[in-house]
Design a protein around this motif. Structure first.
Motif, PDB file in Angstrom:
ATOM      1  N   ASN A 188       4.982   3.741  -4.764  1.00  0.00           N
ATOM      2  CA  ASN A 188       4.660   2.336  -4.865  1.00  0.00           C
ATOM      3  C   ASN A 188       3.972   2.128  -3.374  1.00  0.00           C
ATOM      4  N   LEU A 189       3.037   0.985  -3.616  1.00  0.00           N
ATOM      5  CA  LEU A 189       2.524   0.262  -2.433  1.00  0.00           C
ATOM      6  C   LEU A 189       1.370   0.960  -1.826  1.00  0.00           C
ATOM      7  N   ASP A 190       0.180   0.559  -2.016  1.00  0.00           N
ATOM      8  CA  ASP A 190      -0.982   1.326  -1.476  1.00  0.00           C
ATOM      9  C   ASP A 190      -1.052   1.030  -0.169  1.00  0.00           C
ATOM     10  N   HIS A 191      -2.171   1.753   0.717  1.00  0.00           N
ATOM     11  CA  HIS A 191      -2.138   1.648   1.803  1.00  0.00           C
ATOM     12  C   HIS A 191      -2.128   0.082   2.789  1.00  0.00           C
ATOM     13  N   THR A 229      -0.404   8.939   1.015  1.00  0.00           N
ATOM     14  CA  THR A 229      -1.655   8.152   1.266  1.00  0.00           C
ATOM     15  C   THR A 229      -1.479   6.865   2.283  1.00  0.00           C
ATOM     16  N   ASP A 230      -0.297   6.499   2.603  1.00  0.00           N
ATOM     17  CA  ASP A 230      -0.024   5.421   3.234  1.00  0.00           C
ATOM     18  C   ASP A 230       0.016   5.802   4.626  1.00  0.00           C
ATOM     19  N   LEU A 231       0.384   7.138   4.920  1.00  0.00           N
ATOM     20  CA  LEU A 231       1.000   7.314   6.277  1.00  0.00           C
ATOM     21  C   LEU A 231       0.254   7.111   7.658  1.00  0.00           C
ATOM     22  N   ASP A 238       1.046  -1.707  17.694  1.00  0.00           N
ATOM     23  CA  ASP A 238       1.784  -2.802  17.727  1.00  0.00           C
ATOM     24  C   ASP A 238       3.114  -2.372  18.392  1.00  0.00           C
ATOM     25  N   GLY A 239       3.201  -1.059  18.738  1.00  0.00           N
ATOM     26  CA  GLY A 239       4.637  -0.805  19.491  1.00  0.00           C
ATOM     27  C   GLY A 239       5.863  -0.807  18.699  1.00  0.00           C
ATOM     28  N   LEU A 240       5.965  -0.624  17.410  1.00  0.00           N
ATOM     29  CA  LEU A 240       7.121  -1.209  16.314  1.00  0.00           C
ATOM     30  C   LEU A 240       7.791  -0.092  16.698  1.00  0.00           C
ATOM     31  N   SER A 241       9.286  -0.481  16.299  1.00  0.00           N
ATOM     32  CA  SER A 241      10.316   0.638  16.351  1.00  0.00           C
ATOM     33  C   SER A 241      10.693   1.149  15.240  1.00  0.00           C
ATOM     34  N   LEU A 242      10.023   0.640  14.071  1.00  0.00           N
ATOM     35  CA  LEU A 242      10.364   1.335  12.824  1.00  0.00           C
ATOM     36  C   LEU A 242      10.006   2.806  12.916  1.00  0.00           C
ATOM     37  N   VAL A 243      10.769   3.850  12.128  1.00  0.00           N
ATOM     38  CA  VAL A 243      10.552   5.306  12.249  1.00  0.00           C
ATOM     39  C   VAL A 243       9.871   5.624  10.734  1.00  0.00           C
ATOM     40  N   LEU A 244       9.042   6.576  10.900  1.00  0.00           N
ATOM     41  CA  LEU A 244       8.291   7.058   9.864  1.00  0.00           C
ATOM     42  C   LEU A 244       8.894   8.299   9.133  1.00  0.00           C
TER      43      LEU A 244
END
Ligand code: PEP
Length: 262
Positions: free
Chosen positions: A16-19, A52-54, A64-70
């Motif tokens: 789900n969700l494209d880039h 495809t979104d990575l 943006d220096g975001l703290s979410l982890v991939l």
């Protein structure tokens, strides 16, 4: 020894969700958590978009220096070569991917990934510096035939065959009957199996590593039930499918500490 395990809330977006949608989603999630003054060091939040979104999400997190982890949803057992359509752990690591799901029940069922394949993928993740989130769980038939813990524990044991005891892993206990069904396990059921998985880890990787390893519950997690799971001593977070696609709902799940007494 008292070990503190930082809870991990992991959103598996599946296919789900494209880039472009992914960029908008991650921006909104980051703003929402920032507005709520979410402390990422007390509860870690990770998103697992499609391959495809990575690159887009990585660029956004970095810029943006975001703290979410991939995280990624799968990886090849091989590092390179003639494997059309596969994505290597090495390529994922280059995109700053930290976690990778291995052995999700949809891969086991729809792509015939057995315990041997799962073990080779766990080894590939470790070889490439990724932390595998090893998914284990019983079907409704398994539950009836073998009881709650036998199948998840056997799957965990098999999955670790190719990695050293020191390898960092995350375990996700996901009863197959609870995934996408709207019928979550009870907190007691989740705790019973997560405790059995931790006990198996003591034997497999030693007491210290077992105490440090996060064990997540997954299967119809929502903002209204997350707190009950996280109150259990052996549940260290959640792997969230459907509810991770609603940004406000996912943010509420990440912020479970704010409604842990509810
Ligand atoms: C999953 O697929 O890993 C999952 C837990 O899905 P859901 O939350 O939708 O049950």
């Amino acid at each position: 020894m008292v070990t503190t395990r930082t809870p991990l809330i992991a959103g598996n977006w599946k296919m789900n969700l494209d880039h472009l949608q992914a960029i908008a989603f991650v921006q909104k999630l980051a703003w929402s958590l920032k507005d709520a003054k979410h402390d990422h060091s007390s509860v870690e939040a990770a998103v697992f978009p499609p391959f495809t979104d990575l690159r887009s999400v990585q660029t956004l997190l970095d810029a943006d220096g975001l703290s979410l982890v991939l995280g990624a949803q799968d990886l090849s057992a091989h590092d390179s070569g003639a494997y059309t359509g596969e994505v290597s752990g090495a390529s994922l690591a280059k995109l700053d991917v930290h976690y990778v799901l291995v052995g999700h029940s949809e891969r086991r069922t729809l792509h015939a990934e057995d315990d041997t394949v799962v073990a080779t993928k766990v080894a590939a993740a470790h070889r490439n510096g990724l932390v595998p989130v090893i998914c284990v769980g019983e079907t409704a038939d398994d539950l009836e035939t073998h009881g709650p813990s036998a199948v998840p524990v056997a799957q965990l044991r098999a999955s670790l065959a190719g990695v050293p005891a020191t390898a960092e892993i995350v375990v996700a206990y996901e009863p197959v009957w609870a995934i996408g069904s709207g019928k979550a396990a009870t907190a007691d059921q989740a705790e019973q199996v997560c405790a059995a998985l931790r006990q198996a880890l003591v034997e497999l990787v030693g007491a210290d590593r077992a105490a440090a390893t996060r064990i997540l519950y997954g299967g119809s997690v929502k903002s209204t039930n997350i707190a009950s799971f996280l109150r259990e001593p052996n549940v260290d977070g959640a792997l969230v499918g459907g509810a991770s696609l609603d940004v406000d709902e996912f943010a509420r799940i990440v912020r479970f500490e704010s409604h842990v007494g509810v």
